[in-house]
Design an enzyme around this catalytic site. Structure first.
Site, PDB file in Angstrom:
ATOM      1  N   SER A  30      13.655  -2.917   0.406  1.00  0.00           N
ATOM      2  CA  SER A  30      13.182  -4.962   0.664  1.00  0.00           C
ATOM      3  C   SER A  30      13.971  -6.467   0.548  1.00  0.00           C
ATOM      4  O   SER A  30      15.035  -6.855  -1.024  1.00  0.00           O
ATOM      5  CB  SER A  30      12.164  -5.445   0.302  1.00  0.00           C
ATOM      6  OG  SER A  30      11.427  -4.390   0.436  1.00  0.00           O
ATOM      7  N   HIS A  61      12.950  -6.452   6.193  1.00  0.00           N
ATOM      8  CA  HIS A  61      13.670  -4.700   6.599  1.00  0.00           C
ATOM      9  C   HIS A  61      14.404  -4.584   8.222  1.00  0.00           C
ATOM     10  O   HIS A  61      13.492  -4.402   8.849  1.00  0.00           O
ATOM     11  CB  HIS A  61      12.677  -3.444   6.362  1.00  0.00           C
ATOM     12  CG  HIS A  61      12.878  -2.744   5.048  1.00  0.00           C
ATOM     13  ND1 HIS A  61      12.842  -2.305   4.623  1.00  0.00           N
ATOM     14  CD2 HIS A  61      11.810  -3.999   4.255  1.00  0.00           C
ATOM     15  CE1 HIS A  61      12.647  -2.428   3.585  1.00  0.00           C
ATOM     16  NE2 HIS A  61      11.944  -3.078   3.378  1.00  0.00           N
ATOM     17  N   HIS A  88       8.233   2.841   5.698  1.00  0.00           N
ATOM     18  CA  HIS A  88       7.896   3.081   4.023  1.00  0.00           C
ATOM     19  C   HIS A  88       6.042   4.041   4.895  1.00  0.00           C
ATOM     20  O   HIS A  88       5.984   3.762   5.501  1.00  0.00           O
ATOM     21  CB  HIS A  88       6.973   1.738   3.336  1.00  0.00           C
ATOM     22  CG  HIS A  88       8.135   0.434   3.554  1.00  0.00           C
ATOM     23  ND1 HIS A  88       8.466   0.229   3.854  1.00  0.00           N
ATOM     24  CD2 HIS A  88       8.542   0.270   2.132  1.00  0.00           C
ATOM     25  CE1 HIS A  88       9.127  -0.534   3.741  1.00  0.00           C
ATOM     26  NE2 HIS A  88       9.963   0.129   2.573  1.00  0.00           N
ATOM     27  N   TYR A  90       3.962   3.450   4.162  1.00  0.00           N
ATOM     28  CA  TYR A  90       2.186   2.717   4.697  1.00  0.00           C
ATOM     29  C   TYR A  90       1.670   2.628   5.354  1.00  0.00           C
ATOM     30  O   TYR A  90       0.814   1.920   6.328  1.00  0.00           O
ATOM     31  CB  TYR A  90       1.554   1.564   3.073  1.00  0.00           C
ATOM     32  CG  TYR A  90       3.084   0.667   3.462  1.00  0.00           C
ATOM     33  CD1 TYR A  90       2.724   0.448   4.817  1.00  0.00           C
ATOM     34  CD2 TYR A  90       3.646   0.687   2.182  1.00  0.00           C
ATOM     35  CE1 TYR A  90       3.817  -1.248   4.523  1.00  0.00           C
ATOM     36  CE2 TYR A  90       4.490  -0.323   2.684  1.00  0.00           C
ATOM     37  CZ  TYR A  90       4.716  -0.810   3.227  1.00  0.00           C
ATOM     38  OH  TYR A  90       5.882  -2.071   3.182  1.00  0.00           O
ATOM     39  N   GLU A  91       3.127   2.366   6.471  1.00  0.00           N
ATOM     40  CA  GLU A  91       3.330   1.917   7.920  1.00  0.00           C
ATOM     41  C   GLU A  91       2.715   3.022   8.626  1.00  0.00           C
ATOM     42  O   GLU A  91       2.240   2.021   9.734  1.00  0.00           O
ATOM     43  CB  GLU A  91       4.797   1.346   8.074  1.00  0.00           C
ATOM     44  CG  GLU A  91       5.045   0.363   7.400  1.00  0.00           C
ATOM     45  CD  GLU A  91       6.608   0.356   7.445  1.00  0.00           C
ATOM     46  OE1 GLU A  91       6.973  -0.763   8.628  1.00  0.00           O
ATOM     47  OE2 GLU A  91       7.665   0.483   6.643  1.00  0.00           O
ATOM     48  N   ALA A 118      13.366  -2.117  -3.900  1.00  0.00           N
ATOM     49  CA  ALA A 118      12.556  -3.779  -4.793  1.00  0.00           C
ATOM     50  C   ALA A 118      11.599  -2.948  -5.332  1.00  0.00           C
ATOM     51  O   ALA A 118      10.719  -1.848  -4.645  1.00  0.00           O
ATOM     52  CB  ALA A 118      12.352  -4.749  -3.844  1.00  0.00           C
ATOM     53  N   MET A 217       7.075   1.365  -3.618  1.00  0.00           N
ATOM     54  CA  MET A 217       6.418   2.062  -2.123  1.00  0.00           C
ATOM     55  C   MET A 217       7.364   3.083  -0.647  1.00  0.00           C
ATOM     56  O   MET A 217       6.615   3.306  -0.642  1.00  0.00           O
ATOM     57  CB  MET A 217       5.713   1.219  -1.305  1.00  0.00           C
ATOM     58  CG  MET A 217       4.518   0.205  -2.017  1.00  0.00           C
ATOM     59  SD  MET A 217       4.073  -0.848  -1.089  1.00  0.00           S
ATOM     60  CE  MET A 217       3.740  -1.985  -2.699  1.00  0.00           C
ATOM     61  N   SER A 218       7.970   3.504  -2.290  1.00  0.00           N
ATOM     62  CA  SER A 218       9.699   4.737  -1.089  1.00  0.00           C
ATOM     63  C   SER A 218       9.925   5.081  -2.232  1.00  0.00           C
ATOM     64  O   SER A 218       9.922   5.966  -3.152  1.00  0.00           O
ATOM     65  CB  SER A 218      10.643   2.973  -0.317  1.00  0.00           C
ATOM     66  OG  SER A 218      11.511   2.247  -1.398  1.00  0.00           O
ATOM     67  N   ASN A 241       9.856  -8.180  -9.855  1.00  0.00           N
ATOM     68  CA  ASN A 241       8.918  -9.153  -9.927  1.00  0.00           C
ATOM     69  C   ASN A 241       8.576  -8.183 -11.299  1.00  0.00           C
ATOM     70  O   ASN A 241       8.124  -7.226 -11.249  1.00  0.00           O
ATOM     71  CB  ASN A 241       7.803  -9.042  -8.925  1.00  0.00           C
ATOM     72  CG  ASN A 241       7.191  -7.884  -8.288  1.00  0.00           C
ATOM     73  OD1 ASN A 241       8.058  -7.275  -8.001  1.00  0.00           O
ATOM     74  ND2 ASN A 241       6.507  -7.372  -9.133  1.00  0.00           N
ATOM     75  N   HIS A 253       5.194 -10.674  -1.358  1.00  0.00           N
ATOM     76  CA  HIS A 253       6.333  -9.555  -0.330  1.00  0.00           C
ATOM     77  C   HIS A 253       7.421 -11.187  -0.512  1.00  0.00           C
ATOM     78  O   HIS A 253       8.267 -10.480  -0.712  1.00  0.00           O
ATOM     79  CB  HIS A 253       5.819  -9.248   0.610  1.00  0.00           C
ATOM     80  CG  HIS A 253       6.845  -8.693   1.615  1.00  0.00           C
ATOM     81  ND1 HIS A 253       7.632  -7.393   1.054  1.00  0.00           N
ATOM     82  CD2 HIS A 253       8.146  -8.806   2.303  1.00  0.00           C
ATOM     83  CE1 HIS A 253       8.818  -7.214   1.484  1.00  0.00           C
ATOM     84  NE2 HIS A 253       9.242  -7.747   2.833  1.00  0.00           N
TER      85      HIS A 253
HETATM   86  N1  HPA Z   1       4.462  -2.924  -6.438  1.00  0.00           N
HETATM   87  C1  HPA Z   1       4.664  -1.941  -5.703  1.00  0.00           C
HETATM   88  N2  HPA Z   1       5.653  -1.804  -4.813  1.00  0.00           N
HETATM   89  C2  HPA Z   1       6.248  -3.123  -5.400  1.00  0.00           C
HETATM   90  C3  HPA Z   1       6.222  -3.622  -5.931  1.00  0.00           C
HETATM   91  C4  HPA Z   1       5.490  -4.103  -6.820  1.00  0.00           C
HETATM   92  O1  HPA Z   1       4.867  -5.138  -7.913  1.00  0.00           O
HETATM   93  N3  HPA Z   1       7.786  -5.156  -6.264  1.00  0.00           N
HETATM   94  C5  HPA Z   1       8.204  -4.659  -4.518  1.00  0.00           C
HETATM   95  N4  HPA Z   1       7.637  -3.611  -4.571  1.00  0.00           N
END
Ligand code: HPA
Length: 284
Positions: A30, A61, A88, A90-91, A118, A217-218, A241, A253
Site C-alpha cells: 500500500s 495499488h 488482497h 478480502y477483495e 503496510a 492483510m497480505s 500505524n 486507509h
Molecule cells: N491492521 C491490518 N492491516 C493493516 C493495518 C492494520 O492496522 N495497517 C496497514 N495494514
C-alpha cells in the site's frame, strides 16, 4: 488451484514484451509503488493487458508490472519484476487471484521474491514509520493456497517444520544492508488476517498474546505460493500505524498510505541496496 494454461496465456503475453526474463521479484504494498521508478530500461505492462491477471481494487495499488534493472555504485542488479500493487484476499476471497502474480513470476523465471506491505504495529516499541524485517509468519486467515498437484506429490509443506518459509540468507543480507546504510530495521513476526476491517482492541490484545509484532492483510499467501513454487522469500513491513485499538484515534486507509509516503524513500534505499547485493549471491 490455478491451471497451467491460465498462467501460460499470461506468460505468453508478458514474455513477448520484455527484453529479458526477471530473476528477482518485488511486491510493493500500500502506497509504496513509487520505488519502481528507480528502474533503468523500464518496461511497464498494465495488469489489465494481461489475460487472467486479477485486478486490484484498492486505492494505492496501481496494478502495473515494471521490468528493468537497478543501477547503483557501479553495479547493476539482476533483471527485476516489480509488482506495483497487489490483490488482497478480502477483495475477492479467491486465493487463486492472490497467488496468480506469484505463479506468473515463477513461470517467467523469478527465483527470489521480496514482499513488502503496510502493517499495523503491535510489538513493543514499534512506532508508525518503522521498518520491520519479517522474521516469521503467522497465518490467522486459516486458509492456505495450494499449487497444482502438491498434495499428490506429497511435497514438504513450507513453514511447517521441515522447510523454512523465509530465506535465512536473504534475511542476513537485508539486516546487513540496513546496518551498512544506516537505516534502523526492527524485526518481528507478521500475522495475516483476512480483513478488510482493521482489528478490534480485543483482537489486538489476542495477537499481542500470540507474539505478533505486526498485523496486515497480505504477504502470507504470496509467500506460501512462492515457497511452494521453490522461490526464496523475504519480506519487510512498513509499520504504517499502531494497530487499531492501541491508539485512541480512528484508523483509515489514508493514514496507512500517508505513512507510506513519508517512509517510502527510506524503504526504497534499503530495497535498492539489498537488491544489488542479492543480485551478487548465487541464486539457484
Ligand atoms: N491492521 C491490518 N492491516 C493493516 C493495518 C492494520 O492496522 N495497517 C496497514 N495494514
Amino acid at each position: 488451484m490455478i491451471g497451467n494454461s491460465r498462467v501460460e496465456q499470461a506468460l505468453a503475453v508478458v514474455a513477448s514484451q520484455i527484453a529479458e526474463r526477471p530473476v528477482i521479484g518485488l511486491t510493493l504494498g500500500s502506497g509504496l509503488g513509487d520505488f519502481a521508478e528507480a528502474l533503468a530500461e523500464q518496461m511497464i505492462i498494465p495488469t489489465s493487458a494481461i489475460p487472467g491477471y486479477p485486478q486490484s481494487t484498492v486505492k494505492g495499488h496501481e496494478g502495473t508490472l515494471v521490468f528493468g534493472r537497478l543501477r547503483g555504485g557501479g553495479r547493476m542488479s539482476q533483471p527485476l519484476l516489480v509488482f506495483k500493487g497487489r490483490v488482497h484476499y478480502y477483495e475477492t476471497t479467491n486465493l487463486d487471484a492472490v497467488g496468480f502474480p506469484v505463479h506468473l513470476a515463477a513461470a517467467l523465471g523469478v527465483r527470489v521474491i521480496l514482499l513488502t506491505n503496510a502493517a499495523g504495529g503491535i510489538g513493543r516499541g514499534l512506532a508508525a514509520g518503522d521498518l520491520m524485517l519479517i522474521t516469521d509468519l503467522l497465518n490467522l486467515a486459516f486458509v492456505q493456497p495450494q499449487v497444482k498437484n502438491e498434495i499428490q506429490w506429497n511435497i514438504d509443506w513450507p513453514g511447517r517444520g521441515r522447510v523454512e518459509m523465509l530465506d535465512r540468507q536473504l534475511l542476513s543480507i537485508l539486516r546487513e544492508t540496513a546496518r551498512d546504510v544506516g537505516i534502523p530495521l526492527r524485526e518481528g513476526t507478521y500475522c495475516w488476517l483476512k480483513g478488510p476491517s482493521y482489528e478490534t482492541r480485543a483482537e489486538i490484545e489476542m495477537l499481542r498474546g500470540l507474539g505478533v509484532d505486526a498485523v496486515g492483510m497480505s504477504t502470507v499467501p504470496e509467500a506460501m505460493v512462492a515457497r511452494k513454487l521453490g522461490m526464496r522469500v523475504a519480506g519487510v513491513s512498513l509499520i504504517s500505524n499502531l494497530a487499531a485499538g492501541i491508539t485512541a484515534e480512528k484508523l483509515s486507509h489514508d493514514d496507512v498510505t500517508e505513512t507510506g509516503k513519508r517512509v517510502k524513500e527510506t524503504l526504497g534505499r534499503l530495497l535498492s541496496e539489498a537488491i544489488l547485493r542479492i543480485s551478487r549471491m548465487r541464486i539457484e
